[in-house]
Design an enzyme around this catalytic site. Sequence first.
Site, PDB file in Angstrom:
ATOM      1  N   HIS A 166     -13.332  83.283 -29.077  1.00  0.00           N
ATOM      2  CA  HIS A 166     -14.547  83.755 -29.743  1.00  0.00           C
ATOM      3  C   HIS A 166     -14.394  85.178 -30.262  1.00  0.00           C
ATOM      4  CE1 HIS A 166     -15.877  86.465 -26.470  1.00  0.00           C
ATOM      5  NE2 HIS A 166     -15.433  85.540 -25.628  1.00  0.00           N
ATOM      6  N   CYS A 182     -12.366  84.256 -21.122  1.00  0.00           N
ATOM      7  CA  CYS A 182     -12.324  83.812 -22.513  1.00  0.00           C
ATOM      8  C   CYS A 182     -11.366  84.692 -23.326  1.00  0.00           C
ATOM      9  CB  CYS A 182     -13.717  83.866 -23.130  1.00  0.00           C
ATOM     10  SG  CYS A 182     -14.847  82.597 -22.494  1.00  0.00           S
TER      11      CYS A 182
END
Length: 207
Positions: A166, A182
């Site tokens: 992301h 992440c």
Amino acid sequence: MKFRSFVIAAALGLATALAGCTAGGPLKVFTSDYGTVRDAGYQLPRIPINQVPRQYHRQIVTYDTKEKPGTIIVDTGAKFLYFVMEGGKAMRYGIGVGREGFEWAGTARVAMKREWPTWTPPAAMIGRQPELAKWRGGMPPGLKNPLGARALYLFNKGGDTGYRLHGTPEWASIGKAMSSGCIRMMNQDVIDLYNRTEIGAKVIVKR
């Protein structure tokens, strides 16, 4: 001498084969692509890219791998993400990765892609940071949203891994281990990756 040269060449060839994925120098660097971007009604601010080490600027590099084009390979140790291209090349992006205790590795697939996604902190994260409880139902998209302009959701045989590729408004975290697992990218980079990546793409995360 000829025999010795042959042995040396053969040894070098074997070493290259055993190395698996190997990357060479940059073929093209996109340092000028980090200016202001208008996207879906939002205006992404310019990134002061001169403050980001050059190796983390988006660039096309030579890349030796047996994985097919369209595969994403994440090297968490080097803080690079490679999007495999045709002709022994890859688009390489600088990334931020999980801090100590939040590292992970494995193989997954891109199951979903979202533009300007909603961010919902996991229960475990809320437990560590109670102030995030206000976003239990989801933080709306926006320039301050931790998922940034795009998110690619990673699933494996067990379902949702909980991990994402992301964007992030925290461009200074690129090249560092600061996330909860992440893979972070500069917003201008994650938009580029999003546009290249197909649903179902293989993702390999290596430590």
